[in-house]
Motif scaffolding. Structure first.
Motif, mmCIF file in Angstrom:
data_model
loop_
_atom_site.group_PDB
_atom_site.id
_atom_site.type_symbol
_atom_site.label_atom_id
_atom_site.label_comp_id
_atom_site.label_asym_id
_atom_site.label_seq_id
_atom_site.Cartn_x
_atom_site.Cartn_y
_atom_site.Cartn_z
ATOM 1 N N GLU A 156 12.262 -2.656 -4.095
ATOM 2 C CA GLU A 156 11.647 -3.970 -4.197
ATOM 3 C C GLU A 156 11.698 -4.751 -2.887
ATOM 4 N N LEU A 157 10.594 -5.375 -2.603
ATOM 5 C CA LEU A 157 10.465 -6.306 -1.485
ATOM 6 C C LEU A 157 9.935 -7.592 -2.109
ATOM 7 N N GLY A 158 10.856 -8.528 -2.359
ATOM 8 C CA GLY A 158 10.495 -9.641 -3.207
ATOM 9 C C GLY A 158 10.424 -9.152 -4.640
ATOM 10 N N GLU A 159 9.362 -9.511 -5.335
ATOM 11 C CA GLU A 159 9.221 -9.117 -6.739
ATOM 12 C C GLU A 159 8.407 -7.848 -6.934
ATOM 13 N N TYR A 160 7.915 -7.254 -5.857
ATOM 14 C CA TYR A 160 7.098 -6.051 -5.952
ATOM 15 C C TYR A 160 7.655 -4.946 -5.054
ATOM 16 N N PRO A 161 7.342 -3.683 -5.344
ATOM 17 C CA PRO A 161 7.780 -2.572 -4.478
ATOM 18 C C PRO A 161 7.118 -2.645 -3.105
ATOM 19 N N ILE A 162 7.773 -2.067 -2.102
ATOM 20 C CA ILE A 162 7.186 -2.061 -0.769
ATOM 21 C C ILE A 162 5.858 -1.318 -0.767
ATOM 22 N N LEU A 163 5.697 -0.323 -1.634
ATOM 23 C CA LEU A 163 4.425 0.398 -1.738
ATOM 24 C C LEU A 163 3.296 -0.553 -2.093
ATOM 25 N N TRP A 164 3.534 -1.478 -2.996
ATOM 26 C CA TRP A 164 2.531 -2.471 -3.390
ATOM 27 C C TRP A 164 2.127 -3.316 -2.185
ATOM 28 N N HIS A 165 3.093 -3.721 -1.366
ATOM 29 C CA HIS A 165 2.804 -4.524 -0.178
ATOM 30 C C HIS A 165 1.874 -3.752 0.773
ATOM 31 N N ILE A 166 2.154 -2.476 0.968
ATOM 32 C CA ILE A 166 1.319 -1.662 1.851
ATOM 33 C C ILE A 166 -0.098 -1.560 1.303
ATOM 34 N N MET A 167 -0.202 -1.338 0.006
ATOM 35 C CA MET A 167 -1.526 -1.228 -0.618
ATOM 36 C C MET A 167 -2.281 -2.552 -0.543
ATOM 37 N N LYS A 168 -1.579 -3.675 -0.645
ATOM 38 C CA LYS A 168 -2.222 -4.984 -0.522
ATOM 39 C C LYS A 168 -2.765 -5.208 0.885
ATOM 40 N N ILE A 169 -2.065 -4.695 1.901
ATOM 41 C CA ILE A 169 -2.554 -4.806 3.278
ATOM 42 C C ILE A 169 -3.907 -4.113 3.406
ATOM 43 N N TYR A 170 -4.001 -2.908 2.851
ATOM 44 C CA TYR A 170 -5.268 -2.177 2.898
ATOM 45 C C TYR A 170 -6.328 -2.846 2.025
ATOM 46 N N ALA A 171 -5.939 -3.253 0.828
ATOM 47 C CA ALA A 171 -6.905 -3.849 -0.099
ATOM 48 C C ALA A 171 -7.490 -5.143 0.453
ATOM 49 N N HIS A 172 -6.703 -5.892 1.214
ATOM 50 C CA HIS A 172 -7.200 -7.113 1.828
ATOM 51 C C HIS A 172 -8.367 -6.820 2.761
ATOM 52 N N ASN A 173 -8.364 -5.625 3.337
ATOM 53 C CA ASN A 173 -9.446 -5.203 4.229
ATOM 54 C C ASN A 173 -10.496 -4.370 3.506
ATOM 55 N N ASN A 174 -10.489 -4.462 2.161
ATOM 56 C CA ASN A 174 -11.500 -3.820 1.321
ATOM 57 C C ASN A 174 -11.348 -2.301 1.252
ATOM 58 N N PHE A 175 -10.142 -1.793 1.508
ATOM 59 C CA PHE A 175 -9.841 -0.384 1.279
ATOM 60 C C PHE A 175 -9.117 -0.287 -0.058
ATOM 61 N N ASN A 176 -9.736 0.331 -1.039
ATOM 62 C CA ASN A 176 -9.193 0.305 -2.395
ATOM 63 C C ASN A 176 -8.997 1.686 -3.018
ATOM 64 N N LYS A 177 -9.219 2.751 -2.250
ATOM 65 C CA LYS A 177 -9.095 4.109 -2.776
ATOM 66 C C LYS A 177 -7.855 4.773 -2.174
ATOM 67 N N PHE A 178 -6.856 5.009 -3.015
ATOM 68 C CA PHE A 178 -5.566 5.484 -2.540
ATOM 69 C C PHE A 178 -5.240 6.871 -3.092
ATOM 70 N N VAL A 179 -4.624 7.690 -2.245
ATOM 71 C CA VAL A 179 -4.102 8.994 -2.638
ATOM 72 C C VAL A 179 -2.605 8.971 -2.362
ATOM 73 N N LEU A 180 -1.794 9.045 -3.417
ATOM 74 C CA LEU A 180 -0.344 8.983 -3.274
ATOM 75 C C LEU A 180 0.236 10.390 -3.329
ATOM 76 N N THR A 181 0.938 10.796 -2.272
ATOM 77 C CA THR A 181 1.536 12.126 -2.226
ATOM 78 C C THR A 181 2.932 12.043 -2.838
ATOM 79 N N LEU A 182 3.053 12.386 -4.098
ATOM 80 C CA LEU A 182 4.300 12.204 -4.833
ATOM 81 C C LEU A 182 5.252 13.372 -4.635
#
Length: 263
Positions: A34-60
């Motif tokens: 958690e970074l604040g109330e959300y996972p750090i992964l969410w923060h990274i995805m929000k950085i991309y989504a803010h720039n209109n990148f919304n298609k993610f591939v997560l290597t689990l």
């Protein structure tokens, strides 16, 4: 914002064990810390989504099922909601993200993880980063730089580099005396911080029978003169240790420079 950007896939490396942060990763995968109330992964995805990148591939990999569970069953419960108890219907998450969850092996290294998820990457040019670092990066400028280098030099990969600050004070000596002391100065050398733009030609440099780190692949590309760089002079911070975890959470409370989105 250029709508064409929606066509770029974003690969997020999410499979490592994060052993240097074992205080947290014993219980969860590193990208869910958690970074604040959300996972750090969410923060990274929000950085991309803010720039209109919304298609993610997560290597689990390590505890990857917890990442799947978070997005399918937990994330949509973080918003305000009303339900009818006799007919419970959970509302969809507020972020319109297209996520591919790809199981890439518990012990696989990053180059192998990338190769395994190849079929899920639809765009010829795609982006990738690590699941533990945040930055106030200008992704539009990064992509523009990659396109220029591709046209001018035929590069097939562009990495983002920055000059980090030393974790220690630097002392200069003069005979028996201290000549000068600098508290945690900015270093002269650059480091790779992720936020990469890649062409599918990079898969020509990945042997599916080898299990190596993606940095080794990048070195091969560099040896052929096909690796470019983008200098990021702004904020960047990775969550490598428990001290990093504490620092990032304190920054989030006071001045989260990587929060470039509005909501």
């Amino acid at each position: 914002m250029n709508p064409e950007k929606n066509n770029y896939d974003i690969v997020l490396f999410c499979g490592g064990r994060g052993t240097r942060l074992s205080e947290k990763t014993r219980e969860m995968p590193k990208p869910l810390i958690e970074l604040g109330e959300y996972p750090i992964l969410w923060h990274i995805m929000k950085i991309y989504a803010h720039n209109n990148f919304n298609k993610f591939v997560l290597t689990l990999g390590y505890k990857g099922e917890m990442i799947v569970d978070y997005f399918l069953n937990q994330y949509n419960l973080t918003q305000n909601l009303c339900v009818k108890l006799s007919d419970i219907k959970i509302p969809p998450a507020k972020d319109d993200w297209d996520i591919s969850f790809v199981q890439t092996g518990i012990e696989s290294k990053t180059a192998k993880r990338l190769h395994i998820c190849r079929e899920y990457i639809k765009s010829e040019t795609f982006m990738a980063t690590y699941g533990d670092g945040v930055a106030d990066i200008n992704l539009e400028s990064l992509l523009k730089r990659h396109k220029i280098l591709k046209e001018k030099h035929g590069i097939i990969a562009t990495i983002t580099i920055t000059r980090p600050y030393s974790k220690y004070g630097i002392v200069k000596l003069n005979e028996d005396f201290v000549d000068s002391f600098r508290e945690k100065p900015q270093m002269d050398e650059y480091i790779n911080v992720g936020f990469m733009v890649l062409e599918k030609e990079i898969f020509d440099y990945i042997n599916e029978d080898e299990d190596v780190m993606f940095e080794e692949t990048l070195q091969k590309i560099a040896d052929d003169g096909k690796l470019g760089f983008y200098i990021h002079d702004g904020f960047w911070h990775a969550m490598d240790t428990y001290k990093d975890y504490e620092e990032l959470n304190e920054i989030w409370k006071v001045d989260p420079k990587w929060k470039i989105w509005n909501d």
